[in-house]
Scaffold this active site. Structure first.
Site, PDB file in Angstrom:
ATOM      1  N   SER A 100       3.035   6.339  11.463  1.00  0.00           N
ATOM      2  CA  SER A 100       2.255   5.691  10.417  1.00  0.00           C
ATOM      3  C   SER A 100       2.453   6.374   9.077  1.00  0.00           C
ATOM      4  O   SER A 100       2.503   7.601   8.996  1.00  0.00           O
ATOM      5  CB  SER A 100       0.758   5.729  10.784  1.00  0.00           C
ATOM      6  OG  SER A 100      -0.038   5.296   9.715  1.00  0.00           O
ATOM      7  N   LYS A 101       2.523   5.569   8.014  1.00  0.00           N
ATOM      8  CA  LYS A 101       2.631   6.155   6.678  1.00  0.00           C
ATOM      9  C   LYS A 101       1.333   6.865   6.296  1.00  0.00           C
ATOM     10  O   LYS A 101       1.331   7.739   5.430  1.00  0.00           O
ATOM     11  CB  LYS A 101       2.988   5.081   5.645  1.00  0.00           C
ATOM     12  CG  LYS A 101       2.005   3.953   5.491  1.00  0.00           C
ATOM     13  CD  LYS A 101       2.570   2.888   4.534  1.00  0.00           C
ATOM     14  CE  LYS A 101       1.686   1.660   4.451  1.00  0.00           C
ATOM     15  NZ  LYS A 101       2.298   0.593   3.655  1.00  0.00           N
ATOM     16  N   ARG A 102       0.252   6.518   6.985  1.00  0.00           N
ATOM     17  CA  ARG A 102      -1.033   7.185   6.730  1.00  0.00           C
ATOM     18  C   ARG A 102      -0.938   8.681   7.008  1.00  0.00           C
ATOM     19  O   ARG A 102      -1.617   9.493   6.408  1.00  0.00           O
ATOM     20  CB  ARG A 102      -2.102   6.543   7.624  1.00  0.00           C
ATOM     21  CG  ARG A 102      -3.518   6.997   7.343  1.00  0.00           C
ATOM     22  CD  ARG A 102      -4.508   6.212   8.176  1.00  0.00           C
ATOM     23  NE  ARG A 102      -4.437   4.787   7.895  1.00  0.00           N
ATOM     24  CZ  ARG A 102      -5.130   3.859   8.564  1.00  0.00           C
ATOM     25  NH1 ARG A 102      -5.914   4.220   9.557  1.00  0.00           N
ATOM     26  NH2 ARG A 102      -5.024   2.592   8.249  1.00  0.00           N
ATOM     27  N   GLY A 148       1.914  10.346   6.705  1.00  0.00           N
ATOM     28  CA  GLY A 148       3.063  10.877   5.988  1.00  0.00           C
ATOM     29  C   GLY A 148       4.379  10.752   6.732  1.00  0.00           C
ATOM     30  O   GLY A 148       5.353  11.427   6.390  1.00  0.00           O
ATOM     31  N   THR A 154       0.823  -1.217   0.000  1.00  0.00           N
ATOM     32  CA  THR A 154       0.000   0.000   0.000  1.00  0.00           C
ATOM     33  C   THR A 154       0.856   1.267   0.000  1.00  0.00           C
ATOM     34  O   THR A 154       0.381   2.330   0.366  1.00  0.00           O
ATOM     35  CB  THR A 154      -0.938   0.009   1.220  1.00  0.00           C
ATOM     36  OG1 THR A 154      -0.156  -0.141   2.418  1.00  0.00           O
ATOM     37  CG2 THR A 154      -1.949  -1.123   1.134  1.00  0.00           C
TER      38      THR A 154
END
Length: 473
Positions: free
Chosen positions: A248-250, A252, A13
């Site tokens: 979290s990569k959510r 950034g 993802t």
């Protein structure tokens, strides 16, 4: 003794974030420490979140970080395919077995009905479709009604398992929802696919995030329904951005690739993330990957979350930078130095020599050398130094003599500057401070006065000294 087999099973993802890489690292360390196998499996059943190119990023990141997997989509193995979307028929076959045994059932409830029961206060699915007769199910399947397949969780009793980090975990069955195992598009959910795949790939140590701690009992009910051996579990606390939010990569937050692009060394990144949730017995902080394999222990895993401290990782990176040979440093620094046109033409080896012991990450090269490109119009107040009792007026008095000795004794500059101070009643620190400010226009440089003059060369050094004298009037 049974061979230890661990796996890392990311979803493609986007970039591989730090929390995911740490899971992979611990799975790798545990497997290698026990002479076992580390397996990569791509869990791509969530088609809506799939990102093109993400699978290649996973391959590249693990290999670059040194986490070589023994089996995986691009290296093969006897338990493939290692990509879930290529295993669709396998899941359907096992779902049918659960329906036959009564451990799963068809559910035809549409979105509107599910929303309605939740509005009316339901906290989980109400097993409505479990009551359908075989005839009604056959009829609805025959006419092509959309359905999902749900797990049939017992309505009473408890289920218990032992986690290697948290000990015994007991959950009341009445608190568990009937998971969807097969979605309406025929693809499995994580809740189902991870159990089937782990069993068929002989994964006997499952290492993953603590968010699965409370849902693991549902997976264990599936293992029991099939009559399979339940694996050992090791659940890991999250890495936090701060006291309130998970990394979290959510949001950034930086990925492994981001840190490498900024000039962190891969050894330092892996070393640092190993310490985010694991404490070695001797409180040591710097390890090679091979040393981590030897020292890793489940007893050292933390039961509380870790805070990601980028400054600590920079400090650790600086230790690795200092250990590089001059040749290694120059080769690695090359692409960072080449970003700045103003650094072209300078002695590359000397520049690297000055930078190596002063940068923490390679991206520091820009800020640390920026003064070279911004000499004009610097603040003359920089000549003021309370420690050395220097002033712009003192600089104005000194500079003609400093220019003269630079003209005639550049090859012996250090000794000439020391003698200049002795002959004129100045302290060595006063002379070096004024000389460095006059040549660089900044108080923060990657070297002292003599080193900066060596970098600039005689002609440019003289040009800068003359400019400074002119500005001082």
């Amino acid at each position: 003794m049974q061979e230890v087999r661990t796996r890392f099973a990311p979803s493609p993802t986007g970039y591989l974030h730090i929390g995911g890489l740490r899971t992979a690292l611990y799975a790798y360390l545990f497997a290698k420490q026990n002479g076992g196998k580390f397996i990569l499996r791509i869990e791509d059943t969530d088609l809506e979140r799939y990102v093109d190119g993400a699978v290649q990023i996973i391959y590249d990141t693990l290999k670059d970080a040194g986490l070589k997997y023994d089996e995986g989509p691009d290296v093969g193995g006897e338990y493939g395919p290692y990509i879930q979307s290529e295993r669709k028929d396998i899941y359907l076959k096992y779902a049918q077995k659960l329906i036959e045994s009564g451990d799963a059932y068809y559910c035809f409830c549409d979105k509107e009905r599910l929303e309605k029961i939740h509005r009316e206060g339901a906290t989980k699915y109400d097993k409505h479709c479990l009551k359908l007769s075989k005839e009604e199910i056959a009829e609805r399947l025959a006419r092509g009604d959309k359905y999902v397949i749900r797990q049939n969780i017992p309505e009473s009793g408890t289920t218990t398992y032992t986690d290697m980090v948290f000990g015994d975990i007991t959950v009341d069955c009445k608190d568990l929802e009937d998971n969807i195992l097969i979605k309406s598009d025929g693809m499995p959910t994580y809740n189902f696919a991870n159990v089937i795949d782990d069993h068929l790939m002989k994964i006997n140590y499952v290492i993953r995030g603590v968010e699965y701690l409370s849902s693991t009992p549902k997976y264990n009910l599936l293992y029991k329904a099939f009559g399979w051996e339940i694996p050992h579990y090791m659940h890991l606390q999250p890495i936090m951005k701060d006291a309130t939010r998970k990394l979290s990569k959510r949001y950034g937050d930086a990925s492994y690739e981001d840190f490498i692009k900024r000039g962190f060394l891969k050894q330092a990144v892996i070393n640092y993330i190993a310490l985010l949730g694991w404490s070695p017995k001797n409180d040591r902080e710097k390890f090679t990957l091979e040393e981590m394999v030897q020292l890793f222990s489940v007893s050292g895993l933390s039961k509380s979350a870790s805070i990601f401290d980028e400054n600590k990782m920079k400090w650790l990176n600086s230790l690795y930078v200092k250990e590089m040979t001059p040749e290694e440093f120059c080769a690695y620094a090359d692409k960072f130095i080449n970003k700045f046109d103003y650094l072209k033409g300078y002695d590359r080896r000397l520049l690297c020599e000055l930078l190596q012991n002063r940068i923490e990450i390679f991206d520091d090269i820009g800020p640390m050398t920026d003064f070279i490109n911004h000499f004009d119009g610097y603040d003359l107040g920089l000549f003021e130094n309370k420690k050395w009792k220097t002033t712009p007026d003192l600089a104005k008095v000194m500079l003609p003599g400093l220019i003269e000795l630079t003209e005639t004794q550049f090859d012996y500059l250090h000794d000439a500057l020391v003698k200049f101070g002795e002959d004129n009643g100045y302290k060595k620190g006063q002379v070096l401070w004024i000389y460095r400010i006059a040549v660089t226009g900044t108080q923060s440089t990657p070297g002292g006065a003599v080193e900066m003059a060596r970098l600039f060369g005689k002609d440019e050094t003289l040009k800068r000294l003359s400019y400074s004298l002119k500005r001082l009037g």
